[in-house]
Design a protein around this motif. Structure first.
Motif, PDB file in Angstrom:
ATOM      1  N   THR A 221      -0.496  -9.226   8.596  1.00 50.19           N
ATOM      2  CA  THR A 221       0.105  -8.163   9.398  1.00 50.19           C
ATOM      3  C   THR A 221      -0.532  -6.845   9.046  1.00 50.19           C
ATOM      4  O   THR A 221      -1.056  -6.652   7.954  1.00 50.19           O
ATOM      5  N   GLY A 222      -0.456  -5.900   9.976  1.00 50.18           N
ATOM      6  CA  GLY A 222      -0.992  -4.569   9.708  1.00 50.18           C
ATOM      7  C   GLY A 222      -0.485  -3.552  10.698  1.00 50.18           C
ATOM      8  O   GLY A 222      -0.201  -3.885  11.833  1.00 50.18           O
ATOM      9  N   PHE A 223      -0.376  -2.290  10.261  1.00 49.25           N
ATOM     10  CA  PHE A 223       0.100  -1.225  11.135  1.00 49.25           C
ATOM     11  C   PHE A 223      -0.404   0.099  10.584  1.00 49.25           C
ATOM     12  O   PHE A 223      -0.387   0.324   9.379  1.00 49.25           O
ATOM     13  N   THR A 224      -0.887   0.957  11.442  1.00 55.39           N
ATOM     14  CA  THR A 224      -1.372   2.257  11.014  1.00 55.39           C
ATOM     15  C   THR A 224      -0.449   3.341  11.522  1.00 55.39           C
ATOM     16  O   THR A 224      -0.230   3.449  12.725  1.00 55.39           O
ATOM     17  N   ALA A 225       0.109   4.148  10.618  1.00 53.16           N
ATOM     18  CA  ALA A 225       1.017   5.230  10.999  1.00 53.16           C
ATOM     19  C   ALA A 225       0.227   6.452  11.429  1.00 53.16           C
ATOM     20  O   ALA A 225      -0.887   6.682  10.971  1.00 53.16           O
TER      21      ALA A 225
ATOM     22  N   PRO B 167       4.565  -0.414   1.813  1.00 56.66           N
ATOM     23  CA  PRO B 167       3.205   0.103   2.010  1.00 56.66           C
ATOM     24  C   PRO B 167       3.105   0.865   3.337  1.00 56.66           C
ATOM     25  O   PRO B 167       3.786   0.542   4.307  1.00 56.66           O
ATOM     26  N   LYS B 168       2.245   1.874   3.344  1.00 51.06           N
ATOM     27  CA  LYS B 168       2.118   2.737   4.518  1.00 51.06           C
ATOM     28  C   LYS B 168       1.780   1.947   5.783  1.00 51.06           C
ATOM     29  O   LYS B 168       2.201   2.317   6.885  1.00 51.06           O
ATOM     30  N   ASP B 169       1.027   0.864   5.645  1.00 51.42           N
ATOM     31  CA  ASP B 169       0.634   0.128   6.843  1.00 51.42           C
ATOM     32  C   ASP B 169       1.774  -0.709   7.413  1.00 51.42           C
ATOM     33  O   ASP B 169       1.617  -1.381   8.432  1.00 51.42           O
ATOM     34  N   GLN B 170       2.941  -0.658   6.761  1.00 51.32           N
ATOM     35  CA  GLN B 170       4.112  -1.349   7.291  1.00 51.32           C
ATOM     36  C   GLN B 170       5.167  -0.366   7.813  1.00 51.32           C
ATOM     37  O   GLN B 170       6.258  -0.771   8.195  1.00 51.32           O
TER      38      GLN B 170
ATOM     39  N   ASN C  56      -0.781  10.428  11.691  1.00 50.78           N
ATOM     40  CA  ASN C  56      -0.801  11.557  10.774  1.00 50.78           C
ATOM     41  C   ASN C  56      -0.954  12.816  11.612  1.00 50.78           C
ATOM     42  O   ASN C  56      -1.926  12.966  12.342  1.00 50.78           O
TER      43      ASN C  56
ATOM     44  N   GLU D  11       6.247   3.121  10.298  1.00 48.31           N
ATOM     45  CA  GLU D  11       5.924   3.919  11.474  1.00 48.31           C
ATOM     46  C   GLU D  11       6.870   5.110  11.497  1.00 48.31           C
ATOM     47  O   GLU D  11       7.956   5.059  10.931  1.00 48.31           O
TER      48      GLU D  11
ATOM     49  N   THR E 154       5.327   9.447   7.647  1.00 38.88           N
ATOM     50  CA  THR E 154       5.737   8.225   6.936  1.00 38.88           C
ATOM     51  C   THR E 154       5.673   8.395   5.424  1.00 38.88           C
ATOM     52  O   THR E 154       5.905   7.445   4.683  1.00 38.88           O
TER      53      THR E 154
END
Length: 794
Positions: free
Chosen positions: A16-20, A488-491, A22, A493, A574
């Protein structure tokens, strides 16, 4: 019949992955990011929505009135309906078409929104979950069947269905101030919500062969047309909830005669559908201070055994509501009581409907929790304006105007766990509270889940706290959000994410905004300022369509607090809170140090203060014959320094001597006064990124304590590290950062300093008596000779 469960074991792996996002604009700097104003991130104020957060003088919203008849076919589990809608265009725009929501298409295999979600091979599943993939997809028989769509005269209207949305093309443009009347006939097969999910449908009770119906999103509903986005016709996926239009409803529900019906608004024909005993009990409940059973447990048990083939029609009316929902079952026990809202003296019927399976909990608590909720929310927002507030036990949690569906069943022996009790109370308070957010303060749930769920969860927390001081609230207190903020930041939003695009929906839409508001109230703004601003927002936007900027701006406008840093960090970002005590420097004064003796400084008078480099502008200005310099024309402006700068005044280059007076020594009284002083410089690191107030608890060696709080603005000049120095007349044993865990700090292991761990005193600092001669005043020459003095000029 019981279903056999088969467990299948499978081997899987997942990624899994997700980018918040900025939104900071100055990432290379150690300041200027966290406290940057929101600026262009917020929409530009206009005549509809002001910079203060209030509706503008040009604010408008459209309206829809409904007259609906419904027929519940229990044998076929089908609902047949017919509605006449009167739609009022109050906008300045001409509308060529209108949009309606067909939410029941969510259950259709052919006409759902089509928002696919990634799927993986499960390590285990059940035979009920295991379905053979069929391609092409076949119609499962669910979803809205449109039988007829006409204008008021019966002329067919052209319409288009796009998944869960329907567009009706108007015969002519609907102008400002005009209304359009149209009719829709439809039916749909009611889904088993316990198997298919969803907010509405039926639940079957195999033990007695009865159904409990929750009829929600059951009729074609008008979409919102607004000043900020036009038509809100986003598809309904089952998650993001609703954007709806206010209006008046008259609804007739034809159901089996032994069913009891509860619905939005007031029933207008209780005298026709209730027995004389039930009607008498209802009249008594209207003035009762304790819940009275209108339909008793014995009556509900008897009704379960006889499935009547006769029919009754219940008629309900509701004004100034955005939706209508209802429930129907022969299983219901029904109780009610009277409650008065002090703020507006509104007399409300608080009521509950529940099957015997929930009797042991709902009879004790449900209606009282309903009454407590509308009274408490009225204190913190606006006075509850409606005549009815109802809770229905339906093994779920969902809200509609004046009626909501909740869980709370006992074990078969009538006992229940404390977790079940508290969960039931929490969900009743939450769902009844939704009458305020978003049923009255009518935000767009499909776009901004947090504006109804988060604001409501926050007010739910306030209400739970006033129900029982020991209530174990899971959302609201700062410490409860820490586990989510640690991810983790990639989880993660931002809160400011569309409802459909949130991975961790519960923490992000409910907990984090609720926690943020509680931090604002308790830690940043204080209760008095916060409560006034929050009530102002509720009052301004009651029965209107607010957007996030309207909340943000109102909270600042009504409080006088600049909160852009908080909205930016907590709602748009985030970053977590992780402030650490990096270092503590301890020092005591050296009281016996000899005072500084008087000193002499040798210097020459200052040279002309002309720039050392002749820049291009100066050269071109001199060459431009059209420019006349003021001092060249006004002889009175040509003072000593005019001539000195041009070499026309000569000043000696000899050395001069300036004396600095001796520092006054401490006398015996001062030494006695300061002999126990200890200084502590505390260095803090912002390891998490989200700025917050610095809250400290000082514990001294004698066991006494002191507290101090620095506002978040302490970080404004350096967002990574700051220091605070304190002077105490006794020694510290420990320093605890955020002692009440009120900032949601994700790592408390770096929040404590103890004197044992520091090694004690590490240095001395010099202490002298302050001079009072004013020699450091701005503009003073500090005793030096200036060029005019050296030249003997004045």
């Amino acid at each position: 019949m019981k279903l056999k469960v088969v467990i299948l074991s499978l081997s899987v792996f997942a990624y899994t992955g997700f980018t918040a996002q900025n939104i900071q604009n100055n990432l290379g700097s150690n300041h200027g990011n966290k406290f940057e104003q929101l600026g262009s991130i917020l929409p530009t104020p206009n005549i509809y929505r002001t910079a203060s957060g209030a509706p503008g003088h040009g604010y408008w919203q459209n309206r829809a009135d409904y007259n609906i008849t419904a027929y519940l076919d229990e044998d076929k589990r089908n609902l047949k309906g017919s509605e006449t809608v009167t739609y009022y265009n109050n906008s300045p725009d001409e509308l060529e078409y209108i949009w309606l929501q067909l939410d029941e298409n969510e259950h259709s295999s052919m006409r759902n929104a089509g928002y696919d979600t990634s799927s993986v091979l499960r390590p285990s599943t059940t035979d009920q979950q295991l379905k053979v993939t069929e391609l092409p997809v076949k119609d499962n028989g669910y979803g809205v069947i449109l039988e007829k769509v006409t204008d008021a005269s019966g002329t067919p209207l052209k319409y288009t269905v796009n998944k869960t949305m329907m567009r009706i093309d108007l015969p002519k443009a609907l102008k400002k101030g005009e209304k359009f009347v149209f009719k829709v006939d439809w039916n749909y097969n009611i889904s088993n919500r316990m198997k298919m999910g969803g907010r509405g449908g039926y639940e079957n009770f195999p033990e007695d062969g009865n159904d409990l119906y929750t009829m929600t999103q059951w009729y074609p509903r008008m979409c919102v047309y607004s000043d900020f986005q036009g038509w809100q016709n986003h598809q309904f996926t089952g998650r993001g909830e609703f954007a709806l239009v206010f209006g008046n409803f008259k609804v007739s529900m034809n159901v089996p005669s032994d069913h009891i019906v509860g619905g939005t608004g007031e029933c207008k024909n209780y005298d026709q559908v209730l027995t004389s005993d039930q009607l008498s009990r209802y009249r008594k409940a209207e003035n009762a201070s304790e819940p009275i059973e209108i339909v008793t447990l014995d009556e509900a048990k008897k009704a379960e055994k006889n499935h009547s083939k006769q029919r009754k029609t219940w008629v309900f009316e509701a004004n100034d509501v955005r939706d209508f929902a209802w429930t129907s079952s022969r299983k219901f026990v029904w109780d009610g009581m009277h409650v008065t809202i002090p703020e507006n003296n509104n007399k409300v019927m608080a009521m509950s409907f529940y099957p015997k399976e929930a009797y042991g909990l709902y009879r004790k608590f449900s209606t009282k929790a309903v009454a407590h909720t509308i009274k408490t929310y009225s204190e913190f927002t606006i006075p509850y304006p409606y005549p009815v507030a109802q809770s229905v036990e339906a093994a779920n949690g969902m809200e509609y105007p004046m009626i909501c569906f909740n869980f709370g069943r006992t074990e078969k022996d009538g006992t229940y766990s404390e977790g079940t009790k508290n969960g039931m109370l929490g969900v009743i308070i939450h769902e009844v509270g939704h009458n305020f957010f978003p049923m009255i303060i009518n935000s767009d749930e499909r776009q901004w889940a947090w504006m109804d769920e988060g604001l409501n969860t926050f007010t739910e927390y306030l209400t739970e706290e006033k129900w029982d001081n020991k209530f174990p609230s899971k959302r609201g207190p700062a410490w409860t959000i820490v586990d989510y903020m640690k991810l983790p930041k990639d989880q993660l939003e931002p809160i400011m994410s569309n409802s459909e695009n949130i991975v961790h929906y519960g923490p992000n839409a409910y907990s984090k905004p609720a926690t943020g508001l509680n931090i604002l109230r308790e830690t940043i703004m204080g209760r008095e300022l916060f409560d006034k601003a929050f009530k102002t927002y509720a009052k301004r936007w009651a029965f209107k369509h607010p957007e996030p900027a309207d909340l943000f701006r109102t909270m600042e406008d009504a409080s006088g607090e600049d909160l852009d840093w908080f909205w930016r960090g907590w709602f748009y970002g985030t970053d977590p809170v992780d402030i650490s005590i990096d270092k503590v420097t301890v020092a005591t004064p050296n009281l016996d140090t000899d005072p500084k003796a008087a000193t002499e400084i040798k210097y020459q008078v200052e040279k002309p203060l002309v720039n050392s480099f002749e820049d291009l502008s100066k050269i071109r200005n001199r060459e431009d014959k059209n420019i006349k310099f003021y001092v060249d024309q006004d002889k009175d402006a040509q003072d000593f320094y005019y001539r000195y700068d041009r070499g026309q005044e000569k000043v000696s280059t000899k050395e001069y001597i300036s004396k600095i007076d001796a520092t006054p020594p401490l006398d015996a009284k001062d030494k006695e006064k300061f002999k126990n002083i200890t200084a502590y410089q505390i260095d803090f690191l912002n390891k998490g990124g989200l700025v917050m107030p610095i809250i400290l608890e000082f514990t001294f060696e004698d066991g006494t304590k002191l507290y101090d709080k620095s506002s978040a603005q302490i970080w404004r000049l350096n967002e990574q590290k700051v220091s605070k120095t304190y002077y105490f007349d006794k020694k510290l044993k420990s320093i605890q950062l955020d002692p009440m865990r009120e900032t949601a700090d994700i790592d408390t292991t770096n929040n404590l300093w103890t004197s044992n761990g520091s090694g004690g005193e590490t240095s001395k600092f010099q202490l002298f008596k302050q001079k009072q001669d004013g020699s450091s005043a701005r503009g003073s020459s500090n005793g030096k000779v200036n060029p005019m003095q050296a030249a003997g000029k004045s």
